[in-house]
Design a protein around this motif. Structure first.
Motif, short mmCIF file in Angstrom:
data_model
loop_
_atom_site.label_atom_id
_atom_site.label_comp_id
_atom_site.label_asym_id
_atom_site.label_seq_id
_atom_site.Cartn_x
_atom_site.Cartn_y
_atom_site.Cartn_z
N ARG A 90 0.82 -1.22 0.00
CA ARG A 90 0.00 0.00 0.00
C ARG A 90 0.85 1.27 0.00
O ARG A 90 0.35 2.35 -0.25
CB ARG A 90 -0.94 0.02 1.20
N CYS A 91 2.11 1.13 0.31
CA CYS A 91 3.02 2.27 0.31
C CYS A 91 3.36 2.58 -1.15
O CYS A 91 3.83 1.71 -1.87
CB CYS A 91 4.28 1.92 1.10
N HIS A 92 3.09 3.78 -1.59
CA HIS A 92 3.26 4.10 -3.00
C HIS A 92 4.32 5.18 -3.22
O HIS A 92 4.61 5.96 -2.33
CB HIS A 92 1.93 4.54 -3.61
N LEU A 93 4.88 5.16 -4.40
CA LEU A 93 5.84 6.18 -4.80
C LEU A 93 5.12 7.20 -5.67
O LEU A 93 4.11 6.89 -6.30
CB LEU A 93 6.99 5.54 -5.59
N SER A 94 5.64 8.41 -5.70
CA SER A 94 4.98 9.45 -6.49
C SER A 94 5.10 9.18 -7.99
O SER A 94 4.25 9.60 -8.76
CB SER A 94 5.54 10.83 -6.15
N ASP A 95 6.13 8.46 -8.40
CA ASP A 95 6.33 8.13 -9.80
C ASP A 95 6.04 6.64 -10.00
O ASP A 95 6.85 5.79 -9.61
CB ASP A 95 7.76 8.46 -10.21
N ALA A 96 4.91 6.32 -10.58
CA ALA A 96 4.49 4.93 -10.76
C ALA A 96 5.39 4.15 -11.71
O ALA A 96 5.35 2.92 -11.73
CB ALA A 96 3.05 4.88 -11.26
N SER A 97 6.22 4.84 -12.47
CA SER A 97 7.11 4.13 -13.41
C SER A 97 8.38 3.61 -12.74
O SER A 97 9.16 2.90 -13.37
CB SER A 97 7.47 5.05 -14.58
N ILE A 98 8.60 3.95 -11.48
CA ILE A 98 9.79 3.47 -10.78
C ILE A 98 9.65 1.97 -10.57
O ILE A 98 8.63 1.49 -10.07
CB ILE A 98 9.97 4.21 -9.43
N PRO A 99 10.68 1.20 -10.94
CA PRO A 99 10.60 -0.27 -10.82
C PRO A 99 10.48 -0.74 -9.37
O PRO A 99 10.93 -0.05 -8.44
CB PRO A 99 11.92 -0.76 -11.41
N LYS A 100 9.88 -1.92 -9.19
CA LYS A 100 9.74 -2.51 -7.85
C LYS A 100 11.09 -2.69 -7.18
O LYS A 100 11.21 -2.52 -5.97
CB LYS A 100 9.05 -3.87 -7.93
N SER A 101 12.11 -3.02 -7.96
CA SER A 101 13.44 -3.22 -7.39
C SER A 101 13.98 -1.93 -6.77
O SER A 101 14.63 -1.96 -5.73
CB SER A 101 14.41 -3.75 -8.45
N THR A 102 13.67 -0.80 -7.39
CA THR A 102 14.10 0.49 -6.84
C THR A 102 13.33 0.80 -5.56
O THR A 102 13.92 1.27 -4.59
CB THR A 102 13.89 1.61 -7.88
#
Length: 121
Positions: free
Chosen positions: A51-63
């Motif tokens: 549920r914790c999200h990043l502001s840029d959805a294109s950032i890979p899961k590994s990052t």
């Protein structure tokens, strides 16, 4: 020095003891906008990692995973198994004991995009 409070399982990740937290590592972990956004989310309460999200959805899961690792190894968050997922929480008490006022000051100094006040201060 890394100390786990409970018996280790294969899902447990090491977390630094509160007395071992280093200011330079904490400040480095908080210096990235995306990591700071994660801390801001956790300031409102624990979250499942999914549920914790990043502001840029294109950032890979590994990052995203690496960002969580940097925050955990700096002693800012706790990342613990919870069912089939992982639960993230902010180590507010440990950070406050080691560096009084630091977390609240950092969150207050960098306002959210919508202008909301810091939940810690």
């Amino acid at each position: 020095m890394i100390i786990d409070e409970a018996p280790a399982t294969s899902l447990d990740l090491p977390h630094p003891d509160a007395s071992a937290l280093k200011l330079t590592q904490v400040l480095f972990a908080l210096s990235d906008e995306e990591r700071l956004a994660i801390v801001r989310q956790l300031a409102e309460g624990p979250l499942d990692m999914a549920r914790c999200h990043l502001s840029d959805a294109s950032i890979p899961k590994s990052t995203k995973s690496h960002m969580m690792k940097v925050l955990r190894e700096a002693g800012i968050i706790r990342n613990e198994p919870c069912g089939r997922g992982r639960r993230l929480s902010l180590r507010v008490d440990d950070l406050e004991a080691r560096f009084p006022g630091l977390l609240a000051s950092v969150l207050a100094a960098v306002p959210e995009a919508d202008g909301a006040a810091s939940p810690l201060g």
